[in-house]
Design an enzyme around this catalytic site. Structure first.
Site, PDB file in Angstrom:
ATOM      1  N   ASP B 117     -33.942 148.091  -0.609  1.00 10.76           N
ATOM      2  CA  ASP B 117     -32.805 148.924  -0.238  1.00 10.76           C
ATOM      3  C   ASP B 117     -32.057 149.326  -1.501  1.00 10.76           C
ATOM      4  O   ASP B 117     -31.731 148.477  -2.333  1.00 10.76           O
ATOM      5  CB  ASP B 117     -31.888 148.142   0.709  1.00 10.76           C
ATOM      6  CG  ASP B 117     -30.918 149.061   1.419  1.00 10.76           C
ATOM      7  OD1 ASP B 117     -31.228 150.258   1.586  1.00 10.76           O
ATOM      8  OD2 ASP B 117     -29.834 148.584   1.803  1.00 10.76           O
ATOM      9  N   TYR B 119     -28.899 151.942  -3.404  1.00 12.77           N
ATOM     10  CA  TYR B 119     -27.425 152.043  -3.382  1.00 12.77           C
ATOM     11  C   TYR B 119     -27.093 153.311  -4.144  1.00 12.77           C
ATOM     12  O   TYR B 119     -26.441 153.261  -5.163  1.00 12.77           O
ATOM     13  CB  TYR B 119     -26.904 150.768  -4.085  1.00 12.77           C
ATOM     14  CG  TYR B 119     -25.430 150.530  -4.166  1.00 12.77           C
ATOM     15  CD1 TYR B 119     -24.625 150.456  -3.033  1.00 12.77           C
ATOM     16  CD2 TYR B 119     -24.824 150.308  -5.413  1.00 12.77           C
ATOM     17  CE1 TYR B 119     -23.272 150.180  -3.138  1.00 12.77           C
ATOM     18  CE2 TYR B 119     -23.476 150.024  -5.510  1.00 12.77           C
ATOM     19  CZ  TYR B 119     -22.702 149.968  -4.371  1.00 12.77           C
ATOM     20  OH  TYR B 119     -21.352 149.679  -4.477  1.00 12.77           O
ATOM     21  N   HIS B 124     -20.468 156.755  -1.833  1.00 12.25           N
ATOM     22  CA  HIS B 124     -20.441 155.417  -1.237  1.00 12.25           C
ATOM     23  C   HIS B 124     -20.071 154.369  -2.277  1.00 12.25           C
ATOM     24  O   HIS B 124     -19.197 153.518  -2.049  1.00 12.25           O
ATOM     25  CB  HIS B 124     -21.805 155.095  -0.621  1.00 12.25           C
ATOM     26  CG  HIS B 124     -21.957 153.676  -0.148  1.00 12.25           C
ATOM     27  ND1 HIS B 124     -21.241 153.172   0.918  1.00 12.25           N
ATOM     28  CD2 HIS B 124     -22.719 152.656  -0.621  1.00 12.25           C
ATOM     29  CE1 HIS B 124     -21.574 151.890   1.097  1.00 12.25           C
ATOM     30  NE2 HIS B 124     -22.465 151.560   0.175  1.00 12.25           N
ATOM     31  N   ARG B 133     -12.288 146.847  -5.593  1.00 15.77           N
ATOM     32  CA  ARG B 133     -11.768 146.669  -6.953  1.00 15.77           C
ATOM     33  C   ARG B 133     -10.693 147.729  -7.205  1.00 15.77           C
ATOM     34  O   ARG B 133     -10.816 148.568  -8.109  1.00 15.77           O
ATOM     35  CB  ARG B 133     -12.891 146.808  -7.986  1.00 15.77           C
ATOM     36  CG  ARG B 133     -14.020 145.769  -7.861  1.00 15.77           C
ATOM     37  CD  ARG B 133     -15.075 145.928  -8.955  1.00 15.77           C
ATOM     38  NE  ARG B 133     -15.644 147.273  -9.007  1.00 15.77           N
ATOM     39  CZ  ARG B 133     -16.661 147.698  -8.265  1.00 15.77           C
ATOM     40  NH1 ARG B 133     -17.242 146.880  -7.410  1.00 15.77           N
ATOM     41  NH2 ARG B 133     -17.102 148.934  -8.361  1.00 15.77           N
ATOM     42  N   GLU B 191     -25.002 150.885   8.132  1.00 17.66           N
ATOM     43  CA  GLU B 191     -25.149 151.741   6.967  1.00 17.66           C
ATOM     44  C   GLU B 191     -26.157 152.817   7.337  1.00 17.66           C
ATOM     45  O   GLU B 191     -27.302 152.519   7.661  1.00 17.66           O
ATOM     46  CB  GLU B 191     -25.590 150.955   5.731  1.00 17.66           C
ATOM     47  CG  GLU B 191     -24.529 149.939   5.289  1.00 17.66           C
ATOM     48  CD  GLU B 191     -24.737 149.364   3.895  1.00 17.66           C
ATOM     49  OE1 GLU B 191     -25.877 149.390   3.401  1.00 17.66           O
ATOM     50  OE2 GLU B 191     -23.741 148.877   3.316  1.00 17.66           O
ATOM     51  N   GLU B 193     -28.739 155.395   6.596  1.00 19.30           N
ATOM     52  CA  GLU B 193     -29.641 155.586   5.458  1.00 19.30           C
ATOM     53  C   GLU B 193     -30.876 156.380   5.879  1.00 19.30           C
ATOM     54  O   GLU B 193     -31.152 156.558   7.069  1.00 19.30           O
ATOM     55  CB  GLU B 193     -30.110 154.226   4.903  1.00 19.30           C
ATOM     56  CG  GLU B 193     -28.968 153.316   4.480  1.00 19.30           C
ATOM     57  CD  GLU B 193     -29.431 152.155   3.621  1.00 19.30           C
ATOM     58  OE1 GLU B 193     -30.555 152.206   3.087  1.00 19.30           O
ATOM     59  OE2 GLU B 193     -28.646 151.191   3.481  1.00 19.30           O
ATOM     60  N   ASP B 225     -29.077 150.078   8.199  1.00 24.63           N
ATOM     61  CA  ASP B 225     -29.027 148.796   7.495  1.00 24.63           C
ATOM     62  C   ASP B 225     -27.799 148.023   7.992  1.00 24.63           C
ATOM     63  O   ASP B 225     -26.758 147.987   7.346  1.00 24.63           O
ATOM     64  CB  ASP B 225     -28.943 149.093   5.988  1.00 24.63           C
ATOM     65  CG  ASP B 225     -28.728 147.845   5.156  1.00 24.63           C
ATOM     66  OD1 ASP B 225     -29.162 146.764   5.590  1.00 24.63           O
ATOM     67  OD2 ASP B 225     -28.133 147.961   4.063  1.00 24.63           O
ATOM     68  N   ARG B 229     -20.207 142.253   6.954  1.00 20.39           N
ATOM     69  CA  ARG B 229     -19.386 142.330   5.735  1.00 20.39           C
ATOM     70  C   ARG B 229     -18.743 140.999   5.377  1.00 20.39           C
ATOM     71  O   ARG B 229     -18.531 140.700   4.201  1.00 20.39           O
ATOM     72  CB  ARG B 229     -18.297 143.382   5.901  1.00 20.39           C
ATOM     73  CG  ARG B 229     -18.800 144.775   6.188  1.00 20.39           C
ATOM     74  CD  ARG B 229     -19.582 145.346   5.034  1.00 20.39           C
ATOM     75  NE  ARG B 229     -20.104 146.664   5.351  1.00 20.39           N
ATOM     76  CZ  ARG B 229     -21.084 147.248   4.675  1.00 20.39           C
ATOM     77  NH1 ARG B 229     -21.662 146.645   3.653  1.00 20.39           N
ATOM     78  NH2 ARG B 229     -21.517 148.441   5.017  1.00 20.39           N
ATOM     79  N   GLN B 232     -21.332 138.794   3.836  1.00 23.11           N
ATOM     80  CA  GLN B 232     -21.697 139.345   2.535  1.00 23.11           C
ATOM     81  C   GLN B 232     -20.684 138.980   1.454  1.00 23.11           C
ATOM     82  O   GLN B 232     -21.044 138.607   0.337  1.00 23.11           O
ATOM     83  CB  GLN B 232     -21.824 140.878   2.659  1.00 23.11           C
ATOM     84  CG  GLN B 232     -22.358 141.584   1.420  1.00 23.11           C
ATOM     85  CD  GLN B 232     -22.616 143.075   1.662  1.00 23.11           C
ATOM     86  OE1 GLN B 232     -22.490 143.578   2.778  1.00 23.11           O
ATOM     87  NE2 GLN B 232     -22.983 143.788   0.610  1.00 23.11           N
ATOM     88  N   LYS B 245     -27.580 140.874   5.566  1.00 19.58           N
ATOM     89  CA  LYS B 245     -28.439 142.021   5.826  1.00 19.58           C
ATOM     90  C   LYS B 245     -29.740 141.634   6.527  1.00 19.58           C
ATOM     91  O   LYS B 245     -30.374 142.481   7.143  1.00 19.58           O
ATOM     92  CB  LYS B 245     -28.832 142.679   4.492  1.00 19.58           C
ATOM     93  CG  LYS B 245     -27.672 143.081   3.598  1.00 19.58           C
ATOM     94  CD  LYS B 245     -27.151 144.443   3.966  1.00 19.58           C
ATOM     95  CE  LYS B 245     -26.258 145.001   2.872  1.00 19.58           C
ATOM     96  NZ  LYS B 245     -25.914 146.420   3.112  1.00 19.58           N
ATOM     97  N   THR B 249     -32.845 145.308  10.493  1.00 19.96           N
ATOM     98  CA  THR B 249     -32.782 146.653   9.929  1.00 19.96           C
ATOM     99  C   THR B 249     -33.532 147.547  10.912  1.00 19.96           C
ATOM    100  O   THR B 249     -34.685 147.261  11.235  1.00 19.96           O
ATOM    101  CB  THR B 249     -33.470 146.703   8.540  1.00 19.96           C
ATOM    102  OG1 THR B 249     -32.869 145.737   7.687  1.00 19.96           O
ATOM    103  CG2 THR B 249     -33.365 148.088   7.930  1.00 19.96           C
ATOM    104  N   THR B 338     -26.668 153.559   1.675  1.00 20.35           N
ATOM    105  CA  THR B 338     -25.745 154.254   2.560  1.00 20.35           C
ATOM    106  C   THR B 338     -25.503 155.674   2.081  1.00 20.35           C
ATOM    107  O   THR B 338     -25.201 155.893   0.913  1.00 20.35           O
ATOM    108  CB  THR B 338     -24.391 153.524   2.588  1.00 20.35           C
ATOM    109  OG1 THR B 338     -24.637 152.145   2.839  1.00 20.35           O
ATOM    110  CG2 THR B 338     -23.483 154.096   3.653  1.00 20.35           C
ATOM    111  N   GLU B 352     -16.257 152.104   5.036  1.00 13.87           N
ATOM    112  CA  GLU B 352     -15.614 153.262   4.406  1.00 13.87           C
ATOM    113  C   GLU B 352     -14.800 154.068   5.416  1.00 13.87           C
ATOM    114  O   GLU B 352     -13.687 154.515   5.119  1.00 13.87           O
ATOM    115  CB  GLU B 352     -16.666 154.172   3.772  1.00 13.87           C
ATOM    116  CG  GLU B 352     -17.413 153.551   2.621  1.00 13.87           C
ATOM    117  CD  GLU B 352     -18.713 154.306   2.366  1.00 13.87           C
ATOM    118  OE1 GLU B 352     -18.694 155.276   1.599  1.00 13.87           O
ATOM    119  OE2 GLU B 352     -19.751 153.935   2.966  1.00 13.87           O
TER     120      GLU B 352
END
Lengths: 403, 403
Positions: B117, B119, B124, B133, B191, B193, B225, B229, B232, B245, B249, B338, B352
């Site tokens: 997978d 990113y 995203h 952050r 997610e 994808e 996916d 959260r 994770q 995850k 899937t 994603t 998001e």
């Protein structure tokens, strides 16, 4: 003939009987083999010759059918094999079905379904923390004592012992570099591990409890998780190692059944943190294994990692990896994570043995920080067995060749 | 009969012809099917009836043999299929080999070898950075514009559209909690994808160049996916997502061949950083795909992520994942990561869309931050096709059930 007249101290005696897959020179046909001393028994041929009800499982080109058959059958087959190779009444039938190890080619003994790699040695995790986060008070990350940290690796690049490993290329970037550069890894490392092989599948949505470990896991092998430290340092944030590990993972050709290791079972280290119920093994049977590993480079032993020091057991790892409902398949393989003991000469990676290159190893053929092209890395191991006779775990070996 | 008398604007007309695997009620036999309108053609039966040289590839219980056959055969088979479903001279033979979609069961169309997978949506990655952050100046991590970040996932838990997804349990720990707690995930997410399906394998030690993308990759599917959260956040340092995850899937039942998407090829976004040669696509053919995705919860559309905005292309992802010498196998699957566009209603995850739960979505059946038991999530998509006729990509759907 040697297989029947083995020394009682032979680590591959009738107390061991690991499984592999072999072929003979000039033939593409693969057969399930069982190792006895320095010989391989054609197990399918023996089963047919002796009218075993399990001939169908053993007369296969991989261990898959046997792995899927489950604990009851595993026990029955092991009992039969032991009788075949020890009873004088079978000798005339079985003896012609042995081949010298030196005359066969050994293959990857099962199709790897999913490959997971853990990170379960506290000494290893603390060494890595001390090397990469020297200023932090606790060298362990906050989650480490609460769950066995792990991640998925690439099952398609698991190779059998003896397979050359091409030095991987990729991106690396030192903090002082303005941009990443591309080229062959300059910090190619090993990780000395033990791999656990799943036989019996489980259903998606249904966790497997620690107590069912022996119903699902068939046996174990040695595993070298080759690692490109320079690629890893640049790529691993935030989703973990990827190309640094995916180029090759080597496993031993012989899968030792758990039943051969009953005398090696030991309690894991004392737990310093309360564990959630699905991982709490305070009142469980001892689930550690006292395996004594050696790491050699070009025949020179550089480390002797003790598997008994692993904080998280294979039973805990299995319970954790399925607690979210993830299913198991026949052929799933999971690595213990680098095995490092408390002493400097018990570390399972060059990263630790050379303290990230600061303290090179002195080998007979020169200094080493990380691996050079042509280096042959060999992990071997044994475990305490019945009556003081060791159980040999064979070896996993691989030579680095230029990329 | 509908398959031959489709409206010219049907997104599953003869310009599309995606592949799947189906069975009929009461039968365990699986067959390769090709979708036309709301019908499925039994492709193996048609190939046999019409004496196709490719009957062996199509009369199989999975797409595996076709996937392994390679680009030249893929083109030949597609040309044959097109003729069979359009030429009046074949109508009498082919028409009885159609089944209504509503009368068949669709299965996972190929055995997933390794699952990776990525990113690769800049929007995203920036949203995730801004959420987690908020105090950093650059919402992208330093490596993000230099390589397509990715990791391996669990191939054994890839399921076909329509499969229920059991809410996973696991450990979570809020920063204010003194210790982790165990229970069903309370932040279950999706997610949106696109998944790419590898047909032709490659040799270990031999990277696959971007320019060979179409020689190895057969086609694409939709992929959800599912992500926990809360699990994770607690587990992912330092080795990446694992149990968050690995429980499931979901992929669409139809694999759209790349050749059906030639009119959807677009240039990827302008590159803001110089790329190393193995990823530099400045002078390459356009390798982006203009796929228009919709995300619906319980039939209510909550987002429309545009795949054309993906920063890293599938060709770059393939070149990256093999540049270290990792081999490809038939059935390897890799997810784009994603898909999120620049606009708030183009985001491909609830993380998001609700800004980590701060801004709940208003659905007809109530507010949502993350998924509730019983929620049905459906991703669907289409792409521009020849003569303005869309190419339907079908859908991937799954219902959350309590763990």
């Amino acid at each position: 003939m040697p297989p029947f007249d083995l020394a009682e101290s032979d680590p591959f005696g009738p107390h061991n009987l690991p499984y592999g897959v072999f072929s003979l020179p000039g033939s593409v046909e693969r057969s399930v083999g069982v190792r006895l001393g320095d010989h391989v028994l054609d197990a399918g041929a023996a089963a047919r010759a002796l009218g075993s009800p399990h001939a169908g499982l053993l007369a296969a080109p991989t261990l898959g059918p046997l792995l899927a058959a489950g604990r009851t059958v595993w026990t029955q087959v092991r009992r039969e094999l032991r009788e075949w190779v020890t009873s004088p009444s079978h000798r005339a039938t079985v003896e012609p079905l042995f081949r010298p190890l030196s005359a066969v080619t050994l293959h990857l003994p099962f199709e790897v379904a999913d490959y997971v790699d853990f990170y379960s040695s506290e000494h290893h995790a603390r060494n890595v923390g001390a090397i990469f986060r020297p200023d932090t008070a606790d060298t362990l990350l906050p989650n480490w004592k609460h769950l066995p940290i792990g991640y998925h690796g690439r099952s398609g690049t698991v190779v059998v012992s003896g397979t050359d490993v091409v030095r991987p290329s990729g991106q690396r970037k030192a903090p002082s570099d303005p941009a990443p550069v591309f080229g062959p890894s300059v910090r190619l490392d090993i990780e000395a591990e033990v791999g656990f092989v799943v036989g019996v599948p489980s259903r998606q949505g249904s966790p497997v409890a620690m107590s069912d470990f022996r119903e699902h896991v068939f046996g174990l092998c040695l595993l070298n998780d080759w690692s490109a430290r320079d690629l890893q340092a640049w790529e691993y944030v935030p989703l973990g190692p990827f190309l640094a590990k995916s180029f090759a993972t080597s496993v031993s050709a012989w899968i030792t059944p758990l039943e051969a290791l009953d005398d090696a079972r030991v309690a894991p280290p004392a737990r310093t943190h309360a564990l959630l119920p699905y991982l709490d093994d305070a009142s469980a049977e001892p689930a550690g294994y006292d395996l004594r590993i050696s790491v050699a480079i070009n025949g020179h032993t550089v480390s002797e990692p003790p598997f008994a020091t692993m904080y998280w057991t294979a039973a805990q790892q299995l319970a954790h990896l399925t607690v979210n409902g993830a299913s198991l398949r026949t052929g799933d393989l999971y690595g213990s994570g680098t095995v490092s003991g408390p002493e400097p000469d018990q570390r399972g990676s060059l990263l630790e043995l050379t303290w990230n290159g600061r303290d090179p190893l002195e080998l007979p053929d020169g200094k080493r920080t990380f691996l050079e092209d042509g280096d042959v890395v060999t992990l071997s191991a044994w475990a305490p067995g019945p009556d003081g006779v060791p159980v040999g775990l064979g070896e996993v070996s691989g030579r680095v060749i230029a990329g």
